[in-house]
Write an enzyme that holds these catalytic residues in place. Structure first.
Site, PDB file in Angstrom:
ATOM      1  N   SER A   1       0.846  -1.202   0.000  1.00  0.00           N
ATOM      2  CA  SER A   1       0.000   0.000   0.000  1.00  0.00           C
ATOM      3  C   SER A   1       0.880   1.251   0.000  1.00  0.00           C
ATOM      4  CB  SER A   1      -0.916   0.011   1.233  1.00  0.00           C
ATOM      5  OG  SER A   1      -0.178  -0.218   2.419  1.00  0.00           O
TER       6      SER A   1
ATOM      7  N   LYS B   1       4.759 -11.334   3.217  1.00  0.00           N
ATOM      8  CA  LYS B   1       3.328 -11.573   2.956  1.00  0.00           C
ATOM      9  C   LYS B   1       3.108 -11.607   1.451  1.00  0.00           C
ATOM     10  CE  LYS B   1      -0.035  -8.285   3.645  1.00  0.00           C
ATOM     11  NZ  LYS B   1      -0.565  -8.148   2.265  1.00  0.00           N
TER      12      LYS B   1
ATOM     13  N   GLU C   1      -8.949  -9.695   3.972  1.00  0.00           N
ATOM     14  CA  GLU C   1      -9.305  -8.303   3.639  1.00  0.00           C
ATOM     15  C   GLU C   1     -10.625  -8.246   2.874  1.00  0.00           C
ATOM     16  OE1 GLU C   1      -6.251  -6.001   1.687  1.00  0.00           O
ATOM     17  OE2 GLU C   1      -7.601  -4.300   1.384  1.00  0.00           O
TER      18      GLU C   1
HETATM   19  O1  KIV Z   1      -0.486  -3.350   1.570  1.00  0.00           O
HETATM   20  C1  KIV Z   1      -1.129  -3.308   2.631  1.00  0.00           C
HETATM   21  O2  KIV Z   1      -1.117  -2.327   3.374  1.00  0.00           O
HETATM   22  C2  KIV Z   1      -1.939  -4.472   2.961  1.00  0.00           C
HETATM   23  C3  KIV Z   1      -2.964  -4.277   4.026  1.00  0.00           C
HETATM   24  C4  KIV Z   1      -4.105  -3.529   3.464  1.00  0.00           C
HETATM   25  C5  KIV Z   1      -3.362  -5.558   4.645  1.00  0.00           C
HETATM   26  O3  KIV Z   1      -1.793  -5.489   2.385  1.00  0.00           O
END
Ligand code: KIV
Length: 279
Positions: free
Chosen positions: A45, A113, A182
């Site tokens: 993000s 992640k 999400e």
């Molecule tokens: O990129 C991010 O901030 C995320 C969150 C919205 C979980 O993946």
């Protein structure tokens, strides 16, 4: 002591909610760490909230490593999870392991992640086999924005809900240590949370998850434009920043800043000597 994947697992088992926030720089990470947040996500993000892109797709490995390294220096206790950017793991298992490794070696992250279910299970097992903890991400996975046709809630139909339950079991079997859920209905997130042994961390997935994550700009009132329905504004830092910046401009223009207390002095005798020589 540094939090680990085992800390989050123990929290699920004891019913203590997991707190996770995004951060992208040293100062913010250090403040969050001091407050006692359990985990910090260096989310892709950052493409939107730090770099001004319209979605996460342009984010590169170099962007992620740069920001992850800064966050890792500030997070003494929090578990640092770094997002794998678009096309850093979808292309092959080899790419996935090498890029996950870079986030650990160069970014000093504690885990990575990645987004997706059954289709990325091979990557998850290979990364875990390389001794790197993996957090999975299901539901409204922002790297699939073009397939979803926008940032839309997922898992509302019977088939899609069933697929999310199946995917959550598959990513757990592949070795994921936690999963971000999400933008899915709260009751579906609750079922998944009960089915899984690993912790679920929700964002727009209700309060039946084992923990929550928010993008910090959303929860501190720093987002320009649209704020998602699920993001509560816990403070209005944007307004405080605007006030401070406006006051700085006003006081600098008027000469009220810098004042005496912000100014360095020189010995009168030295000054007189310089002035006499400069005449
Ligand atoms: O990129 C991010 O901030 C995320 C969150 C919205 C979980 O993946």
């Amino acid at each position: 002591m540094k939090n680990t994947a085992l800390t989050l697992l123990a929290q699920k088992q004891s019913g203590e909610k997991i707190t996770m926030l995004t951060a992208y720089d040293y100062t913010t990470a250090a403040i969050m760490d001091e407050c006692g947040v359990n985990a910090i996500l260096v989310g892709d993000s950052l493409g939107m909230v730090m770099l001004g892109y319209e979605n996460t797709l342009p984010v590169t490995m170099e962007d992620m490593i740069h920001h992850t390294a800064a966050v890792s220096r500030g997070a003494k206790t929090a578990f640092v999870v770094a997002d794998m950017p678009f096309l850093s793991y979808q292309t092959s298992v080899y790419d996935a392991v090498m890029n996950a490794g870079r986030l650990i070696k160069e970014g000093r992250a504690n885990a990575v992640k990645l987004e997706g279910g059954a289709e990325v299970c091979e990557q998850i097992s290979a990364i875990v086999s390389a001794s790197i903890p993996v957090v999975a991400h299901l539901g409204l996975t922002p790297q699939s924005v073009n397939v979803f046709g926008g940032f839309k809630v997922q898992g509302k139909s019977y088939d899609k809900a069933k697929k999310l339950i199946e995917d959550s079991l598959k990513i757990q079997e592949a070795g994921a240590c936690a999963v971000v859920l999400e933008g899915i209905p709260a009751r579906l997130a609750e079922i998944i949370t009960k089915k899984l042994a690993i912790p679920t961390i929700g964002i727009g997935a209700g309060n039946g998850c084992d923990g929550q994550v928010l993008v910090y700009q959303d929860m501190l009132g720093l987002t320009t434009g649209h704020t998602p329905k699920f993001a509560r504004r816990f403070a209005d830092v944007g307004t405080i920043m605007k006030q401070g910046i406006t006051d700085y401009i006003k006081d600098t223009r008027s000469g009220a800043f810098p004042a005496e207390e912000h100014t360095y002095q020189i010995d009168d005798e030295i000054m007189e000597r310089i002035l006499s020589e400069e005449k």
